[in-house]
Design a protein around this motif. Structure first.
Motif, mmCIF file in Angstrom:
data_model
loop_
_atom_site.group_PDB
_atom_site.id
_atom_site.type_symbol
_atom_site.label_atom_id
_atom_site.label_comp_id
_atom_site.label_asym_id
_atom_site.label_seq_id
_atom_site.Cartn_x
_atom_site.Cartn_y
_atom_site.Cartn_z
ATOM 1 N N ASP A 683 35.426 68.461 48.084
ATOM 2 C CA ASP A 683 34.707 67.768 49.162
ATOM 3 C C ASP A 683 34.900 68.492 50.495
ATOM 4 O O ASP A 683 33.964 68.605 51.301
ATOM 5 N N LYS A 684 36.122 68.988 50.710
ATOM 6 C CA LYS A 684 36.400 69.715 51.949
ATOM 7 C C LYS A 684 35.563 70.987 52.021
ATOM 8 O O LYS A 684 35.028 71.342 53.075
ATOM 9 N N GLU A 685 35.460 71.680 50.900
ATOM 10 C CA GLU A 685 34.658 72.900 50.873
ATOM 11 C C GLU A 685 33.195 72.594 51.187
ATOM 12 O O GLU A 685 32.545 73.310 51.970
ATOM 13 N N LYS A 686 32.652 71.535 50.590
ATOM 14 C CA LYS A 686 31.257 71.159 50.841
ATOM 15 C C LYS A 686 31.035 70.839 52.316
ATOM 16 O O LYS A 686 30.001 71.170 52.890
ATOM 17 N N TYR A 687 32.012 70.185 52.931
ATOM 18 C CA TYR A 687 31.906 69.835 54.345
ATOM 19 C C TYR A 687 31.844 71.087 55.212
ATOM 20 O O TYR A 687 31.027 71.195 56.140
ATOM 21 N N ILE A 688 32.716 72.047 54.897
ATOM 22 C CA ILE A 688 32.729 73.319 55.648
ATOM 23 C C ILE A 688 31.406 74.058 55.465
ATOM 24 O O ILE A 688 30.803 74.553 56.436
#
Length: 814
Positions: A683-688
């Motif tokens: 999820d963090k990667e998608k946000y970035i």
């Protein structure tokens, strides 16, 4: 398919050079397929390449091969079958993959690169091969079940690229002696520069006392002889750099330097031969001398900042050392062979070791690219760079810590990011600079061809000479090198100098919470629920000791128990952002979030209360025992730090924890700051990535454990490190956790560094404008060029060093 060889291949010489190596053909030669070869060795190489459809090798360069009189390797490489010797040479080894770096001094052209990177076609066991042209090094991945290091060495020797092995200095082979060749070039250029200057004094001062023209001619040709090593040897790094940039489709700053060198040399030779002047040999030697001194200074600056020399001082990585049953946090530079170290889940293995105790499942993805963890048995080797993906291990160190190897891991892991060389400020400018200079040069040529043809050639070459961007090329490395020096003094360590420019362009900051803005080791922990028995406390302590997660370490500190029976932990699994499960003896333990336990069939978890902290639930043998409540303590001056950053950047928070601390976090971050909780690493990667797609320049600030994917996906990944092994090759920078409050000043200083680069460019351009004003008139004199070019370089270097030091003192960073 076998080659068809003529019945009588040895005949009288028909051509003058060998088709393979280009060497002279003696009285007898070999004639095959309308091609002539000087010896059996060259014929053999040609046959091998032809049989494997690799004759494109000869299309890239004329006569690219290396002369090979015979097969001198028979028995020469037998020692490579010795397991002990081979283990010292390999960078990595497993059942189906081995990696090795080989020194191949014979590499000399683009055909060599093409052939060596096509080795997989010559041997089925070779998986991949990659050439480092500048260091003449070949990095190989191969399958040891299909081929061997000995066979590869023999193959390379057969085709003319015999590898050099040196077991005596193998331990230090990663210590690249970058400066040795550079120092030699500086010495040669300095020697030539000084002597040419001495011989040119009569020209400088207009002495007419030398009436004998033969002496003038002799001095001129002596200067030419002194200048030849400068052009043919000292300048080769610039030729190679310019050539490589052109092959990649862009123009770097070394390309106009090469143009200037060529213009200086050709015009000087022309003036000498035509007896129209003394030439510019002094300016040529001086230009290369000052450029190489600048490059040497840059290499020394980076070397003093690199982790290869000062790893302990600059990078706070520690590992648990087992001493008489107790675990002590120890800097990895203090490890010796024979020491026992403790490696927990997700921790990086700092040195080649042997497994003593534990269930080892090693992730070598940073080393080999293989995603599937490798199971290692007791007594077997575990290589530096692997990451444990399970319960706690006890290892015995068998080799000194390979700092340079860990540094190379950090650099290589960043290869997935875009090639920053094209984006660097200096290379953005160099393309336009080159175009403008060429335009001015041809415009001056055209003008004087119309009005005074005698000045046309002088004006054209003078423009290329004076506009040689030696000062321009020094501005960036000297400025960024000094910025990195200031950063290093403040606990901020960058992967390379280009990260400074990336940080200067960042406009969006994304923070992790746990371990990033919260302080490790100072949280208040309590337990709510059924009172745990001493045996249950020991099991929880044993479970949490396997993990590197901050909450696990805090629970272990709270329990105040020293776990010693790590071999009782079986089927250990840690799911990032959720929890841990394992079997200890006959007991099944679950530790993690409420949803994690519920997903494993644990019921009757009470509704969460609003607490200013994190909660970690515990279940033993499917029975809910209660929860650990962990109240975070935030880092020094975190509110002021976030407030300063929010004034200049977009700021957001993304955390794997629950929303229980949201109210307290809202008091730290500005109103309406985006906050996201229960976020997995994915999820963090998608946000970035979503922010990047919006056109934002994003920096991710995380603890380097569960944030690895997000750190790698951002434009600049900053890992916050305390006193544990949180090293992650995905990051671009490491910041000491105790210095997080300095982040606003450090990011601001990166912008200052970029501004200073632009000012230095302005100074360089000013010198170029003055020089061009003289050059286009066709009246440029050698003394003017000899003074102007080194003066501009010295001015730029002095300005960069003085400005960075002054601004750092003003900002109280040094």
């Amino acid at each position: 398919m076998a080659m068809e060889v003529e019945e009588n291949p040895v005949q009288k010489t028909l051509t003058t050079e060998c088709y393979h190596c280009g060497g002279p053909i003696e009285d007898e030669h070999i004639h095959i397929h309308e091609k002539d070869f000087c010896c059996l060795g060259c014929q053999t190489v040609y046959e091998i390449l032809s049989e494997n459809d690799l004759c494109e090798y000869y299309d890239l360069e004329k006569n690219p091969g290396i002369r090979l009189k015979s097969k001198p390797f028979e028995g020469k490489f037998d020692y490579l079958d010795n397991t002990d010797i081979k283990s010292k040479l390999l960078d990595f080894a497993s059942d189906d993959r081995e990696k090795v770096s080989l020194s191949l001094p014979a590499i000399h052209c683009s055909s060599c690169i093409w052939l060596l990177e096509s080795l997989a076609k010559l041997s089925d066991g070779i998986i991949s091969s990659r050439v480092n042209f500048l260091s003449k090094e070949l990095r190989l991945d191969y399958n040891p079940q299909e081929t061997s290091l000995k066979k590869i060495a023999e193959l390379l020797t057969t085709i003319g690229y015999e590898p050099e092995f040196s077991l005596q200095d193998y331990e230090g082979k990663q210590d690249k002696k970058i400066s040795n060749g550079l120092v030699l070039r500086v010495g040669v250029a300095g020697f030539s520069f000084g002597n040419i200057m001495l011989l040119s004094f009569p020209e400088y001062y207009g002495f007419e006392g030398i009436s004998d023209d033969s002496i003038r001619v002799f001095i001129g040709y002596l200067n030419l002889v002194l200048a030849l090593p400068v052009v043919l040897f000292c300048a080769t790094p610039y030729y190679e750099s310019a050539y490589k940039s052109l092959r990649k489709g862009f123009i770097n700053i070394d390309f106009p330097i090469v143009l200037g060198i060529g213009a200086l040399f050709l015009r000087s030779v022309y003036e000498l031969i035509s007896a129209t002047g003394a030439g510019y040999f002094d300016s040529l030697a001086g230009l290369l001398f000052f450029l190489l001194v600048g490059r040497w200074f840059q290499s020394r600056t980076y070397e003093s900042l690199s982790f290869e020399r000062d790893y302990k001082a600059y990078f706070p990585v520690a590992v648990g050392k087992w001493i008489k049953g107790e675990i002590t946090s120890t800097p990895i530079n203090d490890l010796d062979c024979g020491d026992h170290i403790i490696i927990r889940n997700q921790e990086l293995i700092p040195a080649d070791s042997r497994l003593i105790e534990g269930d080892a499942r090693i992730d070598y993805s940073f080393v080999s690219g293989e995603i599937e963890p490798l199971k290692v048995g007791r007594g077997e080797l575990v290589y530096a760079g692997g990451r444990q993906m399970g319960s706690q291990l006890r290892l015995e160190v068998i080799k000194p810590v390979s700092q340079s190897y860990l540094t190379s891991l950090w650099n290589e892991a960043g290869e997935e990011k875009a090639d920053l060389s094209k984006e660097a400020t200096i290379n953005k400018i160099s393309k336009n600079f080159t175009i403008v200079i060429l335009f001015i040069a041809f415009a001056a040529l055209a003008y004087w061809l119309v009005f005074d043809s005698s000045k046309a050639l002088n004006a054209f070459s003078a423009v290329l000479i004076v506009a040689c961007p030696c000062a321009l090329s020094m501005a960036t490395p000297f400025t960024l090198g000094n910025v990195m020096r200031v950063f290093g003094r403040n606990g901020f360590y960058l992967k390379n100098a280009l990260v400074v420019e990336t940080l200067a362009d960042v406009n969006d900051l994304v923070f992790d919470k746990t371990g990033t803005i919260t302080q490790t080791g100072k949280n208040k922990v309590s337990f709510e629920g059924h009172e745990l028995t001493e045996e249950e406390r020991k099991m929880v302590a044993l479970l949490t000791s396997q993990s590197t997660h901050i909450l696990s370490r805090q629970i272990l500190d709270f329990l105040k128990l020293l776990p010693t029976k790590s071999n009782q932990v079986r089927d250990y699994m840690e799911i990032p952002g959720q929890g841990i499960k394992a079997n200890i003896a006959t007991n099944k333990i679950l530790l993690g979030s409420a949803s994690f336990l519920q997903n494993h069939g644990i019921e009757h978890i009470q509704a969460q209360q609003t607490i200013a902290g994190s909660e970690v639930w515990l279940a033993i043998n499917s029975t809910l025992k209660g929860r650990f409540v962990i109240k975070a303590e935030y880092r020094k001056n975190i509110r002021e730090t976030i407030a300063q950053l929010s004034a200049s950047y977009r700021v957001s928070l993304i955390s794997g924890d629950t929303e229980q601390q949201k109210q307290e976090l809202e008091g730290i971050f500005p109103v309406n700051t985006p906050m996201y909780f229960k976020q997995s690493p994915g999820d963090k990667e998608k946000y970035i990535l979503a922010k990047k797609n919006e056109g934002q320049k994003v920096a991710m600030i995380g603890d380097g454990l569960n944030d690895g994917i997000a750190l790698r996906s951002s434009h600049a990944g900053i890992a916050i490190s305390d006193d544990v092994n949180t090293f992650t090759p995905a990051s671009d920078a490491i910041l000491d956790g105790k210095k997080l409050y300095l982040l606003p000043d450090l990011l601001s200083f990166s912008k200052i560094g970029k501004r200073i680069i632009y000012i230095a460019f302005g100074i360089s351009f000013s010198y170029n404008i003055v020089g061009l004003a003289f050059a286009v008139t066709g009246n440029l004199t050698p003394i003017f060029a000899a003074i102007l070019m080194p003066l501009s370089s010295i001015t730029v270097v002095s300005f960069a060093a003085f400005s960075i030091t002054t601004m750092a003192k003003w900002r109280k960073l040094i």
